[in-house]
Design an enzyme around this catalytic site. Structure first.
Site, PDB file in Angstrom:
ATOM      1  N   CYS A 160      -3.377  -0.117   7.044  1.00 20.85           N
ATOM      2  CA  CYS A 160      -2.625   1.553   7.151  1.00 20.85           C
ATOM      3  C   CYS A 160      -2.509   2.467   7.902  1.00 20.85           C
ATOM      4  CB  CYS A 160      -2.652   1.993   5.815  1.00 20.85           C
ATOM      5  SG  CYS A 160      -1.764   1.301   4.153  1.00 20.85           S
ATOM      6  N   CYS A 211      -6.388   2.446   5.321  1.00 20.64           N
ATOM      7  CA  CYS A 211      -7.751   1.451   5.301  1.00 20.64           C
ATOM      8  C   CYS A 211      -7.096   0.590   7.093  1.00 20.64           C
ATOM      9  CB  CYS A 211      -7.284   0.033   4.535  1.00 20.64           C
ATOM     10  SG  CYS A 211      -5.385  -0.956   4.766  1.00 20.64           S
ATOM     11  N   GLU A 247       1.186   4.236   2.128  1.00 19.14           N
ATOM     12  CA  GLU A 247       1.447   4.277   2.926  1.00 19.14           C
ATOM     13  C   GLU A 247       2.401   3.813   3.544  1.00 19.14           C
ATOM     14  OE1 GLU A 247      -3.689   4.796   3.152  1.00 19.14           O
ATOM     15  OE2 GLU A 247      -2.044   2.922   2.118  1.00 19.14           O
ATOM     16  N   HIS A 286       0.951  -0.905  -0.082  1.00 16.71           N
ATOM     17  CA  HIS A 286      -0.179  -0.261  -0.129  1.00 16.71           C
ATOM     18  C   HIS A 286       1.297   1.394  -0.069  1.00 16.71           C
ATOM     19  CE1 HIS A 286      -4.070  -1.543   1.845  1.00 16.71           C
ATOM     20  NE2 HIS A 286      -4.017  -2.668   0.654  1.00 16.71           N
TER      21      HIS A 286
END
Length: 167
Positions: free
Chosen positions: A89, A86, A58, A56
């Site tokens: 993260c 999410c 992040e 991801h």
């Protein structure tokens, strides 16, 4: 013309990261981390490219920022991300002790900065995160909507092509 705020300036840079994901055919999500006016971490969604759940924007940006400053604690940093984080993260943001997160648009299906849960400000954790939402919201939201509209069209064409080839 109105002058761009600091948050808008950095969100524009997060959007540039998201465009890198889009170029790979990934969901366009981008992130940057700023420390004392300098970008110390960048990331964009690469889950399909890397075949890795953890890829991801992040997580990538947090890893890079931690290496850059030589600590897992990112206590004086601000994280800018185009889509609400999410649960994974958001948890990483709390664990990294990031004090402020600036979010482009909400994620009603998986957001954990208030849409579904609010991990960033859960009172039971020993760290809460100042959260600013809606920075360049229209631009961030449109980028995602356009991506999914194009994806649905592409999948429909591929499906119809497959049907033709079977005949």
């Amino acid at each position: 013309m109105a002058r761009m705020t600091e948050d808008e300036k950095y969100m524009k840079l997060a959007i540039k990261q998201a465009m890198k994901a889009k170029e790979l055919g990934e969901v366009p999500i981008g992130c940057i981390i700023v420390y004392e006016g300098k970008i110390i971490g960048r990331g964009y969604n690469r889950r399909n490219t890397d075949k890795n759940t953890l890829s991801h924007a992040e997580i990538t940006a947090i890893n890079k920022a931690s290496k850059k400053i030589g600590d897992w604690r990112l206590e004086d940093c601000t994280l800018y991300v185009t889509l609400e984080p999410c649960q994974m993260c958001a948890g990483a943001i709390v664990q990294a002790r990031i004090p402020k997160v600036v979010i482009g648009c909400d994620n009603p299906k998986a957001g954990c900065a208030g849409s579904i849960l609010n991990i960033l400000n859960h009172p039971s954790f020993n760290h809460q995160v100042e959260t600013v939402k809606g920075v360049l919201e229209e631009e961030c939201s449109k980028m995602l909507k356009d991506f999914f509209t194009d994806l649905r069209k592409r999948l429909k064409v591929e499906k119809e092509s497959l049907k033709e080839n079977i005949k």
